[in-house]
Scaffold this motif. Structure first.
Motif, PDB file in Angstrom:
ATOM      1  N   LEU A  65       0.831  -1.207   0.000  1.00 61.30           N
ATOM      2  CA  LEU A  65       0.000   0.000   0.000  1.00 61.30           C
ATOM      3  C   LEU A  65       0.864   1.255   0.000  1.00 61.30           C
ATOM      4  CD1 LEU A  65      -2.725  -1.132   2.571  1.00 61.30           C
ATOM      5  CD2 LEU A  65      -3.052  -0.817   0.112  1.00 61.30           C
ATOM      6  N   GLN A  66       1.946   1.238   0.734  1.00 60.66           N
ATOM      7  CA  GLN A  66       2.844   2.397   0.785  1.00 60.66           C
ATOM      8  C   GLN A  66       3.558   2.604  -0.542  1.00 60.66           C
ATOM      9  OE1 GLN A  66       5.174   1.221   4.183  1.00 60.66           O
ATOM     10  NE2 GLN A  66       3.844   2.310   5.643  1.00 60.66           N
ATOM     11  N   GLU A  67       3.813   1.500  -1.263  1.00 65.58           N
ATOM     12  CA  GLU A  67       4.475   1.606  -2.566  1.00 65.58           C
ATOM     13  C   GLU A  67       3.518   2.085  -3.659  1.00 65.58           C
ATOM     14  OE1 GLU A  67       6.036  -2.247  -3.269  1.00 65.58           O
ATOM     15  OE2 GLU A  67       7.620  -2.092  -1.746  1.00 65.58           O
ATOM     16  N   GLN A  68       2.222   1.800  -3.472  1.00 67.89           N
ATOM     17  CA  GLN A  68       1.248   2.136  -4.512  1.00 67.89           C
ATOM     18  C   GLN A  68       0.580   3.486  -4.309  1.00 67.89           C
ATOM     19  OE1 GLN A  68       0.972   0.422  -7.240  1.00 67.89           O
ATOM     20  NE2 GLN A  68       2.356  -1.174  -6.501  1.00 67.89           N
ATOM     21  N   PHE A  69       0.553   3.975  -3.069  1.00 72.08           N
ATOM     22  CA  PHE A  69      -0.171   5.213  -2.785  1.00 72.08           C
ATOM     23  C   PHE A  69       0.700   6.207  -2.033  1.00 72.08           C
ATOM     24  CE2 PHE A  69      -3.474   1.884  -2.944  1.00 72.08           C
ATOM     25  CZ  PHE A  69      -4.232   2.390  -4.000  1.00 72.08           C
ATOM     26  N   SER A  70       0.641   7.462  -2.460  1.00 72.75           N
ATOM     27  CA  SER A  70       1.394   8.525  -1.808  1.00 72.75           C
ATOM     28  C   SER A  70       0.858   8.775  -0.403  1.00 72.75           C
ATOM     29  CB  SER A  70       1.295   9.805  -2.639  1.00 72.75           C
ATOM     30  OG  SER A  70       1.810  10.911  -1.936  1.00 72.75           O
ATOM     31  N   SER A  71       1.730   9.251   0.469  1.00 73.59           N
ATOM     32  CA  SER A  71       1.317   9.579   1.838  1.00 73.59           C
ATOM     33  C   SER A  71       0.633  10.939   1.918  1.00 73.59           C
ATOM     34  CB  SER A  71       2.532   9.576   2.771  1.00 73.59           C
ATOM     35  OG  SER A  71       3.490  10.534   2.340  1.00 73.59           O
ATOM     36  N   ASP A  72       0.696  11.729   0.831  1.00 76.49           N
ATOM     37  CA  ASP A  72       0.096  13.065   0.819  1.00 76.49           C
ATOM     38  C   ASP A  72      -1.360  12.995   0.384  1.00 76.49           C
ATOM     39  OD1 ASP A  72       2.555  14.136   1.496  1.00 76.49           O
ATOM     40  OD2 ASP A  72       3.176  14.291  -0.601  1.00 76.49           O
ATOM     41  N   ALA A  73      -2.198  13.747   1.051  1.00 76.31           N
ATOM     42  CA  ALA A  73      -3.616  13.854   0.682  1.00 76.31           C
ATOM     43  C   ALA A  73      -3.866  15.255   0.150  1.00 76.31           C
ATOM     44  CB  ALA A  73      -4.502  13.578   1.892  1.00 76.31           C
ATOM     45  N   ASP A  74      -4.176  15.374  -1.138  1.00 77.95           N
ATOM     46  CA  ASP A  74      -4.454  16.700  -1.683  1.00 77.95           C
ATOM     47  C   ASP A  74      -5.898  16.815  -2.171  1.00 77.95           C
ATOM     48  OD1 ASP A  74      -3.970  14.938  -3.747  1.00 77.95           O
ATOM     49  OD2 ASP A  74      -2.221  15.992  -4.513  1.00 77.95           O
TER      50      ASP A  74
END
Length: 702
Positions: free
Chosen positions: A202-211
């Motif tokens: 999940l960390q590799e597929q999705f950025s930690s930033d929420a915009d």
């Protein structure tokens, strides 16, 4: 089909309030027509929470979860080809910053065994029997989701998929992950003891930033976010390329066009005797079910065939917006839109086609206080319309009749058709696409107003947003903020204040709507512009100068905005567990000479009349708020002038902050922040339309 769109954080909040499963079950029943089983409900409660929890643990709680999502944009003709994905995870890829999508198959299996003498494609699950390998189940959905019929076509994205068996450990499901197991971008298997691997994935597929909301891109691609009707008309530039009719909507258009072959003579052959046949169609459906889109599409198709078509309505707001905003500078287009009262005298030769929108607003008679006696209607208005054309199509929603003299019902139209010996075809539209496609919101409004069942707590679904504010100032601030950001937004209210005509030579608007120290004018009761650029009522809904005024049901009906602020007045208040309906009174202020509220309640001159019985008065008030509360496509902001009613609203809507749900303009992906269309310039007449007609001869909208 789509049951829910929420971030993992918000899904867990919703579940903690015990509101997730009831919402999913209601949506399931809406789409499937049957109750969700206990097994299905328990699977949602267990598996969705398990997936959301691991996403939060991976610090990806902002990633959005689309639950029970169709694999294709349109429903396949064969139900056997229908694929529904348990969960679609949507976010931003940490490296490319493009759209990142993961399709998820959720299983509660704890043990799996290999079938003797079978391949790895088939496994045995204790208590369930034989089952296809979950990766192969997901493979079919993956293929459709990524095909030309899926929502990702033409996008820059990365898509994969995995199965999560949250009740199992690796050893207990060994047959699923052996060397001969299926392979592909969708074939990964995760279990309890593979949780750390899933977190890394999940960390590799999705950025930690929420915009902003990437799921909105899929919502748009899946046609769950409609182009507003007026924008669609202008953007089409005369081509039939913007309206996206779906399922039953397409069927209505096709059936009416097919039936017209039995009514109209063959254009290629001269008829010795004119065809005497006539046809009547009635299309019913709630707010946002696409009635006007179907009507305008039929108008386009029949005009392309050279038919004489008129589009009639009982709504001055709708006609004004079409004539003055969409058809500005195009006389022929403007004249093709008319009113029900325009057919007191039938045409010498009947029109080919008459499309009657907002037909719930039919009057018993066509009357006007400015007309001389000889020009007043002598027969029921529905009969005038049927006499005026050979093929008549009525669109109506009986729940939107807001005045006592509005008599439009299916029964009325059927009786009038029978008197003429004309067969009638009926259609009912269920799927609605205003209110973000949230049938849950439409049901909630009906229950809240007492039109269907008991009032229920609002369950956020990520499709439509609702909030209650404490002051009119706060409501106005939200509406103005969204409008200035680029969204369409308006304030509307129940008719609970006097409505003053523009004053003096400068045509000043009186601030009639007065709540404490907050004073604002109604939209101008005028056919021309007033002081400070306030637009005439017929274009208040679409002109930027209308932001500072408050509209009512008569200037809002048939129209929509992204955000709508709804002010409930004292005509409908909550007392001792039930609705109480109040007629108001007004008096002239000695100092200003204008009317002010003397007794709080309805001041609608047609509705508050003493000769109107209490039940009919209540029906008109309820239907007016039903219209006002279903004008928004993204968010409704509610305020009641009555403290007890406001408290009741807050109890139903809730004040728990669900941070990802507020669909502000800035939360949309940049490519979806499309400005609403200004009215076109002059010179858009028929000759220009012919020059602009597409090479393939597609019908023009105008």
């Amino acid at each position: 089909m789509l049951l829910l769109k929420l971030s993992a954080d918000d899904l867990l909040t919703l579940n903690a309030r015990r509101r997730m499963v009831p919402h999913l079950a209601a949506r399931w029943k809406h789409f499937r027509g049957s109750e969700a089983s206990i097994t299905e409900r328990s699977a949602w409660a267990e598996s969705l929470v398990a997936l959301a929890s691991v996403m939060v643990e991976a610090r990806r709680g902002h990633v959005e979860m689309i639950v029970e999502c169709s694999a294709t944009v349109d429903e396949p003709e064969d139900s056997k080809d229908r694929r529904v994905i348990d969960v679609v995870l949507v976010g931003r890829h940490p490296e490319s910053a493009n759209l990142s999508v993961q399709l998820v198959e959720l299983k509660r299996w704890s043990t799996v065994t290999r079938v003797e003498a079978a391949t790895s494609e088939l496994v045995h699950v204790p208590g369930m029997g034989l089952s296809k390998h979950p990766a192969l189940q997901l493979a079919e959905s993956f293929a459709q989701f990524n095909s030309h019929a899926g929502p990702l076509r033409g996008l820059s994205y990365k898509c994969g998929g995995f199965t999560y068996l949250h009740n199992a450990v690796e050893e207990s499901v060994r047959p699923l992950i052996g060397l001969d197991a299926p392979t592909g971008a969708y074939s990964r298997i995760y279990t309890q003891d593979r949780r750390a691997r899933l977190i890394r994935e999940l960390q590799e597929q999705f950025s930690s930033d929420a915009d902003y909301s990437r799921a909105e891109i899929l919502m748009d691609r899946m046609n769950l976010r409609n182009t507003p009707l007026l924008d669609a008309m202008i953007m089409s530039r005369g081509e039939d390329t913007v309206f996206t009719l779906r399922g039953p909507q397409k069927e209505v258009v096709e059936h009416v066009l097919e039936a017209s072959a039995h009514v109209f003579d063959d254009d290629t052959q001269a008829a010795l005797v004119p065809n005497p046949r006539r046809a009547v169609f009635v299309v019913t459906g709630g707010p946002g079910t696409g009635k006007s889109a179907i009507g305008l599409q039929l108008k386009a198709n029949f005009e392309a065939k050279g038919r004489d078509v008129r589009y009639a309505s009982g709504s001055r707001a709708f006609n004004g917006a079409m004539q003055e905003h969409v058809g500005y500078g195009d006389r022929e287009f403007r004249e093709s839109f008319t009113y029900f009262s325009s057919f007191v005298t039938a045409p010498e030769e009947p029109l080919d086609v008459l499309i009657c929108d907002e037909a719930h607003r039919l009057r018993d008679r066509s009357t006007n206080r400015r007309w001389p006696a000889e020009k007043q209607g002598k027969q029921p208005q529905v009969d005038e319309l049927l006499d005026a054309s050979r093929l008549t199509v009525f669109f109506l929603d009986e729940g939107q009749s807001v005045r006592p003299n509005e008599v439009g019902t299916v029964r009325l139209i059927e009786a009038a058709a029978r008197r003429r010996g004309v067969d009638i075809a009926r259609y009912n539209l269920r799927e609605q696409y205003r209110c973000g496609g949230s049938d849950a919101y439409v049901r909630w409004v009906r229950d809240f107003l007492g039109l269907s069942g008991e009032a229920q707590q609002w369950i956020p679904d990520g499709l439509m947003h609702v909030e209650v504010v404490d002051t009119p100032e706060e409501l106005e601030r939200i509406v103005l903020q969204e409008a200035r950001s680029g969204a369409s937004a308006r304030m509307v209210a129940g008719y609970c204040w006097p409505w003053t005509k523009p004053q003096g030579k400068e045509r000043r608007l009186e601030s009639d709507v007065r709540i404490g120290n907050w004073h604002r004018p109604w939209n101008a009761s005028s056919d021309s512009f007033c002081q400070d650029g306030a637009p005439p009522s017929k274009i208040w809904s679409v002109h930027e100068g209308g932001l500072g005024q408050v509209g009512c049901v008569y200037t809002a009906q048939g129209l929509e905005w992204d955000w709508c602020g709804v002010i409930m007045g004292d005509d409908m208040v909550w007392r001792d567990g039930r609705w109480v309906f109040q007629r108001g009174k007004q008096r002239k202020d000695r100092e200003t000479g204008v009317n002010r509220v003397a007794v709080p309640g309805s001041l609608d001159p047609e509705v508050r009349k003493s000769k109107l019985d209490d039940d009919e008065f209540a029906r008109c008030v309820i239907n007016a708020y039903h219209v006002l509360m279903t004008r928004a496509s993204r968010a409704t902001v509610l305020y009641s002038t009555d403290p007890e009613t406001r408290h009741y609203l807050k109890e139903l809507v809730g004040d728990v902050p669900i941070h990802g749900l507020r669909p502000t303009w800035e939360s949309l992906p940049p490519e979806l922040r499309i400005s609403h269309q200004a009215r076109p310039g002059r010179g858009r007449g028929r000759r220009a339309r012919r020059r602009n007609r597409s090479q393939d001869g597609q019908p023009t909208l105008f």
